[in-house]
Motif scaffolding. Sequence first.
Motif, short mmCIF file in Angstrom:
data_model
loop_
_atom_site.label_atom_id
_atom_site.label_comp_id
_atom_site.label_asym_id
_atom_site.label_seq_id
_atom_site.Cartn_x
_atom_site.Cartn_y
_atom_site.Cartn_z
N MET A 28 37.52 38.14 40.19
CA MET A 28 37.52 37.27 39.00
C MET A 28 37.62 38.10 37.71
O MET A 28 38.46 37.85 36.84
CB MET A 28 36.22 36.44 39.01
CG MET A 28 36.08 35.51 37.84
SD MET A 28 37.32 34.20 37.85
CE MET A 28 36.84 33.30 36.40
N GLY A 87 38.59 41.09 37.51
CA GLY A 87 39.89 41.78 37.50
C GLY A 87 40.98 40.88 36.93
O GLY A 87 41.81 41.33 36.14
N ALA A 88 40.94 39.58 37.30
CA ALA A 88 41.97 38.63 36.83
C ALA A 88 41.87 38.46 35.30
O ALA A 88 42.88 38.43 34.60
CB ALA A 88 41.80 37.29 37.52
N ILE A 89 40.59 38.37 34.83
CA ILE A 89 40.40 38.21 33.37
C ILE A 89 40.92 39.44 32.63
O ILE A 89 41.59 39.34 31.60
CB ILE A 89 38.90 37.96 33.04
CG1 ILE A 89 38.47 36.61 33.61
CG2 ILE A 89 38.65 38.00 31.53
CD1 ILE A 89 37.00 36.30 33.46
N ASP A 140 43.22 41.51 33.70
CA ASP A 140 44.70 41.51 33.76
C ASP A 140 45.28 40.60 32.69
O ASP A 140 46.24 40.94 31.99
CB ASP A 140 45.18 41.02 35.13
CG ASP A 140 44.99 42.12 36.16
OD1 ASP A 140 44.70 43.26 35.75
OD2 ASP A 140 45.12 41.82 37.37
N LEU A 141 44.65 39.41 32.57
CA LEU A 141 45.14 38.43 31.57
C LEU A 141 45.00 39.01 30.16
O LEU A 141 45.91 38.93 29.34
CB LEU A 141 44.34 37.12 31.69
CG LEU A 141 44.81 36.01 30.78
CD1 LEU A 141 46.18 35.50 31.20
CD2 LEU A 141 43.81 34.85 30.76
#
Length: 550
Positions: free
Chosen positions: A1, A3-5, A7-8
């Motif tokens: 999670m 990591g996704a934030i 990346d965004l």
Amino acid sequence: MLGAILDLGLALLALYLVRAIRTYYSLSHFGGHWVAGWSRLWLLRTQGSGEMNRRFTEVNRKYGSTARIAPGMLITSDVCQSFSLPIKSILSLLQSDFAELFRRMSAVRSPFTRGRWYAALKLHPDRDNITSYVDEHKHAAIRTRMAPGYAGKENVHLEADIDEQLLKFLDLISSKYVAQPERDIFRTVDLSQVTSYFTLDVISKVAFGQTFGFLDHDQDPFGYLANLAQMLPAVIVFGVYTELTNIMKLPAVKAALPKSSDKRGLGRVMGFARDRVQERFGPKAIRRQDMLDAFIKRGLTQEELESETLTQITAGSDSTASALRMTLHFISTSPPILDRLLAEARAGIEQGKISRPIIQDAEARQLPYLQACIKEGLRIYPPVTGLMAKMVPEGGAMIDVDGVEKFAPGRTQIGWNSWGMMHDPVVFGADAEIYRPERWLVRDESEKESGRVARMNETVTLCFGYGRFGCLGRGVATMELNKAVVETLLRFNLQSCNLAKPFDEKVVGFYVHTDMNFVVTERSSGDQSGLVRLEGDKVDAGALAGAYEE
Ligand code: HEM
């Protein structure tokens, strides 16, 4: 999670950087402070400095007549250089691409449009007004319906209304502010205040047929001026971050904005406008042949009228007041200029060419030295210093910067540096920083001389904007100046209380002047000033053109 934030976040940052770099390089061939290429903070700092006029002028002098002041934004002080070259000048009339930039952008058939900057002139969360419409068609439609109301023909009371308020203004000074040191009566008047009272009462009388009562009460009866002063930080921020005007739509912000039900401030003025408009509708409607009536005849709705008349007040009062107070300041602090003006006026009175108690507009237009003093006042302190930014059409445009053609991409905003333009030594002479009305008088009959004066005239009228965006109130403003400057000086001796610091000033798109204190004494008939007779009263007065041609 997480990591996704992350990346965004990185993707957004990369997107922002790519955009910033692209915007930076799209205008990097124009000069300007390097920070201005990356961020609007430089512009915010400049606009908030209280001396934006001088700082922008430094930028144009250092980096070129059109230079960068923010990402995607330029400023121009380009004047009609082409005017001195007859062939190029003829071409400029035929082909607008040759005209200097400000005229070219505002011309009637120009592909340039208003920039997003104009949205900052919105006075209401949901309602635009003639000055704030960014949509060209909407602006053109309202302008077509409003222009006749400003024209002399439909405004039969205009001159009498101005005379009435001017007499009140003169009466206020004479009854309350004249010092009589021989009787131990010491008083001073703050010109920054009383000139605003005069123009506010003129504009409300002209717009609604009823004055606010500033001159009657010798104070700000609605707390309007004090409220405007409180709004200055917002004016500065909105002028840079125009998109923030959208926060006016948020319910919490909307609730805090001025409303016509308010007891004080801008809201009270809105309420006054609403009441005067309402009186013109319904079974007992008041009829008066004036501006409001002309607007109603052209089909403006009640809602439009409330908003447009309020705009008239904000657009028409401060600009004229600053022109009046600064012209009075420069003349009264320069004895040879004052003497020459009084000589011209007294000769006119003796010859029966000047009506009493108030000079008529048509008479004032025939007085060369008075006209020179007024034009010089508008030039040395152009009343509007706001950017009035226009937008480059899709597809971009070539801009001539001091002889070098540069490409400005579509949607670039180009602001106006009125101060730089009006202080240009190429047009106005090496002493452009000095108030010298004599520069406007034609010295001989040579073509070169008439070209010199014509070029200055062409340039100073730009104080009122140009073409499809030009000021609609130009005729009203020039009439006020034509009368008030000479009638005030004929009656009173004005002596600045502090020549080392005659007033305080903040420039925020217009001028906020305070503490402009003068000692006033009655000018007696035995007064020696003005005894020097003016030679050559056959000189073409070259009066400022009014708005009546519209
Ligand atoms: C010395 C006094 C004045 C000066 C220097 C002045 C200057 C200007 C300028 C620079 C503009 C904008 C031009 C542009 O957007 O490019 C403008 C617009 C305007 N002015 Fe004035 N003004 C003065 C007095 C007045 C007065 C007395 C009134 C009202 C009676 C008035 C009403 C307007 C209106 C309605 C507009 C908007 C025109 C439009 O958007 O089409 N002004 N003025």
